[in-house]
Enzyme design. Sequence first.
Site, short mmCIF file in Angstrom:
data_model
loop_
_atom_site.label_atom_id
_atom_site.label_comp_id
_atom_site.label_asym_id
_atom_site.label_seq_id
_atom_site.Cartn_x
_atom_site.Cartn_y
_atom_site.Cartn_z
N LYS A 13 -56.29 139.77 37.67
CA LYS A 13 -56.23 140.28 39.04
C LYS A 13 -55.61 141.69 39.03
O LYS A 13 -55.04 142.11 38.01
CB LYS A 13 -55.43 139.30 39.90
CG LYS A 13 -56.10 137.91 39.99
CD LYS A 13 -55.27 136.95 40.80
CE LYS A 13 -55.96 135.60 40.91
NZ LYS A 13 -55.19 134.63 41.74
N TYR A 53 -64.02 133.59 46.84
CA TYR A 53 -63.01 132.71 47.43
C TYR A 53 -63.53 131.95 48.65
O TYR A 53 -62.76 131.59 49.54
CB TYR A 53 -61.76 133.52 47.80
CG TYR A 53 -60.87 133.81 46.61
CD1 TYR A 53 -60.27 132.77 45.89
CD2 TYR A 53 -60.60 135.11 46.21
CE1 TYR A 53 -59.44 133.02 44.81
CE2 TYR A 53 -59.77 135.38 45.11
CZ TYR A 53 -59.20 134.32 44.43
OH TYR A 53 -58.37 134.57 43.34
N ASN A 116 -50.32 136.50 41.43
CA ASN A 116 -50.19 135.58 40.29
C ASN A 116 -51.08 135.92 39.09
O ASN A 116 -51.46 135.07 38.31
CB ASN A 116 -50.30 134.13 40.75
CG ASN A 116 -51.66 133.79 41.32
OD1 ASN A 116 -52.61 134.56 41.16
ND2 ASN A 116 -51.78 132.65 41.95
N HIS A 119 -56.86 134.59 37.38
CA HIS A 119 -57.63 133.49 37.96
C HIS A 119 -58.36 132.75 36.86
O HIS A 119 -58.82 133.35 35.90
CB HIS A 119 -58.67 134.04 38.94
CG HIS A 119 -59.74 133.05 39.29
ND1 HIS A 119 -59.56 132.08 40.23
CD2 HIS A 119 -60.98 132.84 38.76
CE1 HIS A 119 -60.66 131.32 40.29
NE2 HIS A 119 -61.53 131.76 39.41
N GLU A 130 -68.97 130.73 39.52
CA GLU A 130 -68.26 132.01 39.38
C GLU A 130 -68.85 132.88 38.28
O GLU A 130 -68.97 134.10 38.44
CB GLU A 130 -66.76 131.72 39.14
CG GLU A 130 -66.12 131.10 40.38
CD GLU A 130 -64.74 130.52 40.14
OE1 GLU A 130 -64.20 130.64 39.02
OE2 GLU A 130 -64.18 129.94 41.10
P1 ABT Z 1 -56.94 131.32 41.70
O1 ABT Z 1 -57.02 131.37 40.24
O2 ABT Z 1 -56.71 132.67 42.32
O3 ABT Z 1 -58.10 130.58 42.34
O4 ABT Z 1 -55.62 130.51 41.97
P2 ABT Z 1 -55.45 128.95 41.84
O5 ABT Z 1 -56.73 128.27 41.55
O6 ABT Z 1 -54.30 128.66 40.94
O7 ABT Z 1 -55.00 128.59 43.32
P3 ABT Z 1 -55.88 128.41 44.60
B1 ABT Z 1 -55.42 127.08 45.36
O8 ABT Z 1 -57.33 128.44 44.28
O9 ABT Z 1 -55.50 129.65 45.46
C1 ABT Z 1 -56.29 130.80 45.46
C2 ABT Z 1 -55.44 131.98 45.81
O10 ABT Z 1 -54.92 131.83 47.11
C3 ABT Z 1 -53.54 132.07 47.10
N1 ABT Z 1 -52.89 131.08 47.92
C4 ABT Z 1 -53.26 129.78 47.80
C5 ABT Z 1 -51.91 131.48 48.78
O11 ABT Z 1 -51.59 132.67 48.86
N2 ABT Z 1 -51.29 130.53 49.54
C6 ABT Z 1 -51.62 129.21 49.46
O12 ABT Z 1 -51.05 128.38 50.18
C7 ABT Z 1 -52.66 128.81 48.54
C8 ABT Z 1 -53.07 127.36 48.42
C9 ABT Z 1 -53.05 131.97 45.69
C10 ABT Z 1 -54.27 132.13 44.86
N3 ABT Z 1 -54.35 133.42 44.25
N4 ABT Z 1 -53.72 134.36 44.36
N5 ABT Z 1 -53.26 135.34 44.32
MG MG Z 2 -58.57 128.57 42.49
#
Ligand code: ABT
Ligand code: MG
Length: 152
Positions: A13, A53, A116, A119, A130
């Site tokens: 990212k 997303y 974070n 991905h 994807e």
């Molecule tokens: P990705 O790899 O980005 O898909 O992250 P991951 O699969 O670990 O987590 P998910 B649940 O898919 O979240 C996607 C992105 O959305 C953000 N997020 C998610 C929030 O900010 N708040 C939330 O409550 C949740 C559930 C975090 C993830 N990525 N970023 N940045």
């Molecule tokens: Mg995810």
Amino acid sequence: MDRRSQRTFIMVKPDGVQRKLVGEIISRFEQRGYKLVAMKTLHASPELLRQHYAEHEGRSFFASLIEYIGSGPVVPMVWEGTNVIEISRKIIGATKPAESAPGTIRGDFAIEVGRNIVHGSDSEASAQREIALWFREEELVSWNDHSSAWIY
Ligand code: ABT
Ligand code: MG
């Protein structure tokens, strides 16, 4: 399908790119024994990111998520090898940094869920969707990694 030829979609990212963690992330997948079959750098459009997303459309964090991932270049990749979808999620670590164990990418480098680093696809269906969204078929390389004889 040969169990060794499972593929997954991994993407560094914008925070990971800006913090110069691309090499570190590639190293972790290489060192585990996985094979890189596609990679590029691009600044993704909001349209592409909304498709990527789509499962989060309507959630409170959707707009800020698209803005963050679209804020700078990303490095999408495809990695191949046994059980790579499940194991790569372990290499990456839990979504919430407080839950991501030290030794994982997020556990070593991230403190915010909204920053974070990387991905990874969360299922076979997501991986297929994807990979097809980010890469054309001819951008995926099949190659014989003879050095992996000691891994398999
Ligand atoms: P990705 O790899 O980005 O898909 O992250 P991951 O699969 O670990 O987590 P998910 B649940 O898919 O979240 C996607 C992105 O959305 C953000 N997020 C998610 C929030 O900010 N708040 C939330 O409550 C949740 C559930 C975090 C993830 N990525 N970023 N940045
Ligand atoms: Mg995810």
